[in-house]
Design an enzyme around this catalytic site. Sequence first.
Site, PDB file in Angstrom:
ATOM      1  N   SER A 164      38.325  16.454 -55.647  1.00 15.68           N
ATOM      2  CA  SER A 164      37.433  17.440 -55.041  1.00 15.68           C
ATOM      3  C   SER A 164      35.980  17.044 -55.247  1.00 15.68           C
ATOM      4  O   SER A 164      35.632  16.420 -56.252  1.00 15.68           O
ATOM      5  CB  SER A 164      37.684  18.809 -55.693  1.00 15.68           C
ATOM      6  N   TYR A 220      38.400  24.034 -63.869  1.00 19.42           N
ATOM      7  CA  TYR A 220      39.073  23.487 -62.677  1.00 19.42           C
ATOM      8  C   TYR A 220      38.483  22.119 -62.333  1.00 19.42           C
ATOM      9  O   TYR A 220      39.221  21.126 -62.235  1.00 19.42           O
ATOM     10  CB  TYR A 220      38.930  24.442 -61.484  1.00 19.42           C
ATOM     11  N   LYS A 262      40.050  18.105 -62.643  1.00 21.63           N
ATOM     12  CA  LYS A 262      40.058  17.093 -61.584  1.00 21.63           C
ATOM     13  C   LYS A 262      39.402  15.807 -62.085  1.00 21.63           C
ATOM     14  O   LYS A 262      39.909  14.694 -61.864  1.00 21.63           O
ATOM     15  CB  LYS A 262      39.308  17.604 -60.339  1.00 21.63           C
TER      16      LYS A 262
HETATM   17  C1  WQD Z   1      31.535  28.133 -50.091  1.00 22.38           C
HETATM   18  C2  WQD Z   1      30.204  28.839 -49.929  1.00 22.38           C
HETATM   19  C3  WQD Z   1      29.701  30.355 -51.713  1.00 22.38           C
HETATM   20  C4  WQD Z   1      32.953  33.166 -50.751  1.00 22.38           C
HETATM   21  C5  WQD Z   1      35.289  25.549 -54.100  1.00 22.38           C
HETATM   22  C6  WQD Z   1      35.746  24.542 -55.114  1.00 22.38           C
HETATM   23  C7  WQD Z   1      36.201  23.288 -54.414  1.00 22.38           C
HETATM   24  C8  WQD Z   1      37.283  23.649 -53.443  1.00 22.38           C
HETATM   25  C9  WQD Z   1      36.710  24.620 -52.411  1.00 22.38           C
HETATM   26  C10 WQD Z   1      39.556  23.761 -54.149  1.00 22.38           C
HETATM   27  C11 WQD Z   1      29.416  28.943 -51.228  1.00 22.38           C
HETATM   28  C12 WQD Z   1      29.864  31.107 -50.394  1.00 22.38           C
HETATM   29  C13 WQD Z   1      32.093  32.082 -50.748  1.00 22.38           C
HETATM   30  C14 WQD Z   1      32.444  34.461 -50.463  1.00 22.38           C
HETATM   31  C15 WQD Z   1      30.255  33.521 -50.166  1.00 22.38           C
HETATM   32  N1  WQD Z   1      38.363  24.258 -54.129  1.00 22.38           N
HETATM   33  N2  WQD Z   1      30.773  32.266 -50.461  1.00 22.38           N
HETATM   34  N3  WQD Z   1      31.102  34.589 -50.180  1.00 22.38           N
HETATM   35  O1  WQD Z   1      32.650  27.056 -53.988  1.00 22.38           O
HETATM   36  O2  WQD Z   1      31.994  25.310 -52.231  1.00 22.38           O
HETATM   37  O3  WQD Z   1      34.160  25.069 -53.428  1.00 22.38           O
HETATM   38  O4  WQD Z   1      36.300  25.802 -53.148  1.00 22.38           O
HETATM   39  O5  WQD Z   1      39.996  22.759 -53.705  1.00 22.38           O
HETATM   40  O6  WQD Z   1      36.712  22.373 -55.354  1.00 22.38           O
HETATM   41  O7  WQD Z   1      34.660  24.197 -55.961  1.00 22.38           O
HETATM   42  O8  WQD Z   1      33.870  26.902 -51.767  1.00 22.38           O
HETATM   43  O9  WQD Z   1      34.518  28.597 -50.110  1.00 22.38           O
HETATM   44  O10 WQD Z   1      34.258  29.305 -52.538  1.00 22.38           O
HETATM   45  O11 WQD Z   1      32.225  28.758 -51.176  1.00 22.38           O
HETATM   46  O12 WQD Z   1      29.043  33.672 -49.913  1.00 22.38           O
HETATM   47  O13 WQD Z   1      33.177  35.501 -50.471  1.00 22.38           O
HETATM   48  O14 WQD Z   1      30.441  30.176 -49.502  1.00 22.38           O
HETATM   49  O15 WQD Z   1      28.628  30.891 -52.475  1.00 22.38           O
HETATM   50  O16 WQD Z   1      28.036  28.815 -50.914  1.00 22.38           O
HETATM   51  P1  WQD Z   1      33.041  26.113 -52.902  1.00 22.38           P
HETATM   52  P2  WQD Z   1      33.790  28.458 -51.394  1.00 22.38           P
END
Ligand code: WQD
Length: 336
Positions: A124, A148, A152
């Site tokens: 990731s 997490y 990885k």
């Molecule tokens: C994306 C953006 C949030 C939810 C993580 C893991 C990565 C992979 C993908 C597993 C950010 C914003 C999110 C919400 C929001 N995991 N957000 N409201 O954090 O980039 O990555 O998930 O394989 O390893 O680190 O993904 O989709 O959680 O967030 O505003 O309800 O959306 O702040 O900017 P992230 P995400």
Amino acid sequence: MTVLVTGGAGYIGTHTLVELIESDHKVLVLDNFSNSSAKSLEKVTQITGQDISVVEGDVNDKACLTAIFSKHNIQAVIHFAGLKAVGESCEKPLKYYQNNVAGTLTLCEVMAQFNCKNFVFSSSATVYGDPATVPITESFPLSTTNPYGASKLMVENILRDLYQSDHEWNIAILRYFNPVGAHHSGLIGEDPNDIPNNLMPFITQVAVGKREFLSVFGDDYDTPDGSGVRDYIHVVDLAKGHLKALDKLTQNIGCVEYNLGTGSGISVLEMVNAFESVTGQKVPYQITNRRAGDIACCYAQTDFAESELNWKAEKTLTDMMADAWNWQSNNPNGYE
Ligand code: WQD
């Protein structure tokens, strides 16, 4: 090739199964269904017309793995099985290290025992931590901010050491950016347990009426519109990247890391606007505080994967939104 796909019933696993089968690979799935449904494999059969051989079991179960490798001539492993919720990993670190790290150790031990040394690992972009600049290349510094991500990175380091100890191994470490979307059939897609951690399933659950509104985690980041920027990649493009990595293993690559992203950064608010304009569905949202551990901006430099794997993400943001909505609107409660 005969390929063991651990975690094959999951979101990225099912999409990769479709591509593997459609490329005439033989597949065997190992999944404990702790974070997935066996129904997803029935849908893969519906898409491909092929029954899926599946073993319900855990990568920590050495006897189960030994039985699989004794019975089948496994030539390569694509290893998806693992836990992936950042927040949960902070609450239950031992569970994450046991599943993600110890489970991979057991898997690699059994693979070595049966002289199966072709390995594709689901890593990731989280291993890059908070990058000093963007776009991110594979040579950027590695650091993590939660168990997490640490799990990885630990597995990546184990795999690099494993290769250094035995150059017969061929290992592709795939660093996913942000997978979204679904197969165009709408039969398989992202089906998170409980409240979605990730942005896209939350957006689609608001649109389908399962959630009241989206919380936008902060609009005061140093980004064009203040909301977080990520590299969203269509899950089918990601799946195709696994096929290319599998092919690459036959060229004695050693142990190599590849960024699987699009090379474009898109903000949360841009994602909401794109979803609304593509689907016509409203997504009410409220700006809330930043989420602990989030970074402002993360997107890939994709040149290396494009040249080495002869792979490039092709699907557009419109495809991502349309396919995500097609899955959610046809499966409001996921795999029931
Ligand atoms: C994306 C953006 C949030 C939810 C993580 C893991 C990565 C992979 C993908 C597993 C950010 C914003 C999110 C919400 C929001 N995991 N957000 N409201 O954090 O980039 O990555 O998930 O394989 O390893 O680190 O993904 O989709 O959680 O967030 O505003 O309800 O959306 O702040 O900017 P992230 P995400």
